[in-house]
Design an enzyme around this catalytic site. Structure first.
Site, PDB file in Angstrom:
ATOM      1  N   TRP A   1      11.881 -10.458  -0.350  1.00  0.00           N
ATOM      2  CA  TRP A   1      10.839  -9.880  -1.210  1.00  0.00           C
ATOM      3  C   TRP A   1      10.869 -10.436  -2.618  1.00  0.00           C
ATOM      4  O   TRP A   1       9.816 -10.618  -3.242  1.00  0.00           O
ATOM      5  CB  TRP A   1      10.893  -8.342  -1.202  1.00  0.00           C
ATOM      6  CG  TRP A   1      10.369  -7.805   0.102  1.00  0.00           C
ATOM      7  CD1 TRP A   1      11.064  -7.115   1.034  1.00  0.00           C
ATOM      8  CD2 TRP A   1       9.045  -7.985   0.643  1.00  0.00           C
ATOM      9  NE1 TRP A   1      10.264  -6.840   2.117  1.00  0.00           N
ATOM     10  CE2 TRP A   1       9.025  -7.358   1.916  1.00  0.00           C
ATOM     11  CE3 TRP A   1       7.884  -8.613   0.188  1.00  0.00           C
ATOM     12  CZ2 TRP A   1       7.880  -7.342   2.727  1.00  0.00           C
ATOM     13  CZ3 TRP A   1       6.751  -8.595   0.996  1.00  0.00           C
ATOM     14  CH2 TRP A   1       6.752  -7.965   2.239  1.00  0.00           C
TER      15      TRP A   1
ATOM     16  N   ASP B   1      11.157  -3.944  -8.935  1.00  0.00           N
ATOM     17  CA  ASP B   1      10.494  -3.544  -7.690  1.00  0.00           C
ATOM     18  C   ASP B   1      11.468  -2.636  -6.950  1.00  0.00           C
ATOM     19  O   ASP B   1      12.497  -3.092  -6.457  1.00  0.00           O
ATOM     20  CB  ASP B   1      10.163  -4.798  -6.869  1.00  0.00           C
ATOM     21  CG  ASP B   1       9.600  -4.459  -5.482  1.00  0.00           C
ATOM     22  OD1 ASP B   1       9.466  -3.268  -5.144  1.00  0.00           O
ATOM     23  OD2 ASP B   1       9.291  -5.412  -4.734  1.00  0.00           O
TER      24      ASP B   1
ATOM     25  N   LYS C   1       7.839   3.011   2.277  1.00  0.00           N
ATOM     26  CA  LYS C   1       9.197   2.880   2.812  1.00  0.00           C
ATOM     27  C   LYS C   1       9.869   4.251   2.785  1.00  0.00           C
ATOM     28  O   LYS C   1      10.436   4.696   3.755  1.00  0.00           O
ATOM     29  CB  LYS C   1      10.018   1.875   2.001  1.00  0.00           C
ATOM     30  CG  LYS C   1       9.375   0.483   1.911  1.00  0.00           C
ATOM     31  CD  LYS C   1       9.721  -0.429   3.076  1.00  0.00           C
ATOM     32  CE  LYS C   1       8.728  -1.577   3.244  1.00  0.00           C
ATOM     33  NZ  LYS C   1       8.749  -2.570   2.192  1.00  0.00           N
TER      34      LYS C   1
HETATM   35  C1  PLP Z   1       7.924  -3.948   1.818  1.00  0.00           C
HETATM   36  C2  PLP Z   1       8.216  -4.483   0.454  1.00  0.00           C
HETATM   37  C3  PLP Z   1       7.231  -5.154  -0.317  1.00  0.00           C
HETATM   38  C4  PLP Z   1       5.828  -5.431   0.193  1.00  0.00           C
HETATM   39  O1  PLP Z   1       5.008  -4.368  -0.099  1.00  0.00           O
HETATM   40  P1  PLP Z   1       3.453  -4.280   0.245  1.00  0.00           P
HETATM   41  O2  PLP Z   1       3.102  -2.898  -0.183  1.00  0.00           O
HETATM   42  O3  PLP Z   1       3.291  -4.515   1.703  1.00  0.00           O
HETATM   43  O4  PLP Z   1       2.761  -5.297  -0.579  1.00  0.00           O
HETATM   44  C5  PLP Z   1       7.582  -5.555  -1.596  1.00  0.00           C
HETATM   45  N1  PLP Z   1       8.809  -5.333  -2.098  1.00  0.00           N
HETATM   46  C6  PLP Z   1       9.774  -4.702  -1.377  1.00  0.00           C
HETATM   47  C7  PLP Z   1      11.126  -4.482  -1.983  1.00  0.00           C
HETATM   48  C8  PLP Z   1       9.501  -4.268  -0.095  1.00  0.00           C
HETATM   49  O5  PLP Z   1      10.452  -3.628   0.612  1.00  0.00           O
END
Ligand code: PLP
Length: 370
Positions: free
Chosen positions: A109, A179, A203
């Site tokens: 990611w 993030d 998540k």
């Molecule tokens: C799943 C994930 C993403 C992607 O997110 P989307 O909402 O599908 O764009 C980005 N960063 C992390 C850490 C993730 O686990």
């Protein structure tokens, strides 16, 4: 008659969208037919209604309470997922008179976040784990931060590889951006040390469709002019998350999850204790297998949320997935980027479910020696 909760939900180790608490699913089920006190389906309530304004207010208050967030932060409910934040952050954060922003490349990611940010403007990759296959995170001695960087960006929990930082990175005098999509509200996070935190809901804290952004007012005041309004944190903050039609349903589910965290779990310290107990059982099970189950991540960087592992052969992995599915477990396939297996043990997944998986794994090893 209401359909009963399918017990298979309890054993859903999916990497995302992840499991949600059983009580929340029951409330959602009721709200799809009729929101208590409103008399309408959640899917048909106006985002301009007083009821929805109260939902946004309470969800925001609950997040502030859970994180002990200072008042100079905005809590935004945006769309476009974490991927949109990969682009929105470099577009909207001030960089004038500064050195390029610094990014950590610690896994699948963060590599995506870097590729996206590079389309906007130059950046500096401060450290990369790519060559070593993203199996560990950097130590402080390996990181030399620039004092004049526009900002530092990193991913707190690499969902695919199962690598998680257990400390806050960077300098106190450089804007810190993180993030936290896959570990938001799973533990206390010292939110006040970050200028901007983003996390999509799917998540750990709700369904897909909404991304939570916590951003310090000072940062959005300095945003460059002329951005498209939906990519402008300032415009979003002024509109209180209803700049355009927001995902009413997804935001409502996030509200229910924050209530669950506050009332049933009892806050993030407690959530963290539970999550640690879950991760400890699962890693103990890997460690007791004398290499039959090989953990992906270096021991000191092991994630409390995602446990990526392999079996001795691809054939055994297939066999494992087949038997696991028959036993009621789902979501155990590894991410396509690295293969293998992955058990995601987000907030709503119970310790009992993890113990059940450990029992299954020990039994499988016993029956399928290599
Ligand atoms: C799943 C994930 C993403 C992607 O997110 P989307 O909402 O599908 O764009 C980005 N960063 C992390 C850490 C993730 O686990």
């Amino acid at each position: 008659m209401k359909p009963a909760f399918n017990p298979r939900n309890r054993l859903n180790f999916s990497g995302g969208p992840g499991v949600l608490p059983e009580t929340v699913l029951h409330e959602v089920q009721e709200a799809v037919m009729e929101v208590p006190g409103v008399g309408l389906s959640i899917l048909g309530i106006s985002h301009r209604s007083d009821w929805f304004a109260a939902v946004v207010r309470e969800a925001e208050t609950n997040i502030r309470t859970l994180l002990d967030l200072p008042p100079d932060y905005h809590v935004l409910f945006l769309q476009g997922g974490a991927t949109q934040q990969f682009a929105m952050v470099p577009m909207a954060l001030p960089r004038e008179g500064k050195a390029p922003p610094e990014y950590l490349d610690t896994g699948y990611w963060s590599a995506k976040s870097i590729a996206e940010a590079q389309r906007v403007a130059p950046l500096r990759v401060l450290w990369s784990g790519r060559e070593s296959g993203y199996r560990r995170l950097p130590q402080d001695a390996e990181l030399s931060y620039a004092q004049d960087a526009a900002y530092l960006h990193y991913v707190s929990n690499e969902t695919v590889e199962g690598l998680q930082f257990s400390r806050v990175l960077g300098r106190e005098d450089v804007t810190r951006v993180c993030d936290m999509s896959s570990d938001f509200l799973s533990r206390p996070c010292e939110a006040q040390r970050f200028s901007l935190i983003y996390a999509h809901a799917q998540k750990n804290i709700g369904p897909a469709g909404v991304t939570i952004v916590l951003v310090r007012d000072e940062i959005i005041r300095q945003a460059p002019a002329g951005l498209p309004s939906c990519l402008d944190f300032r415009a979003q903050a002024e509109a209180h998350s209803i700049h355009n039609t927001p995902p009413v349903f997804a935001i409502y589910v996030v509200l229910l999850v924050t209530r669950w965290l506050l009332r049933e779990i009892g806050g993030l310290e407690r959530m963290d204790q539970i999550n640690r107990a879950k991760a400890a059982s699962l890693y103990a099970c890997l460690d007791a297998s004398t290499g039959y189950y090989g953990g992906w991540a270096a021991r000191e960087d092991r994630s409390l949320m995602n446990v990526a592992f392999t079996l001795p052969t691809p054939a055994l992995q297939q066999e494992f997935l087949l038997h696991a599915a028959r036993a009621g477990f789902s979501g155990l396939e590894g991410h396509r980027a690295i293969g293998g297996l992955r058990a995601s043990i987000y907030n709503a997944l119970t310790l009992e479910a993890v113990v059940e998986l450990c029992g299954f794994m020990a039994d499988f090893q016993h029956r399928h020696p290599c």
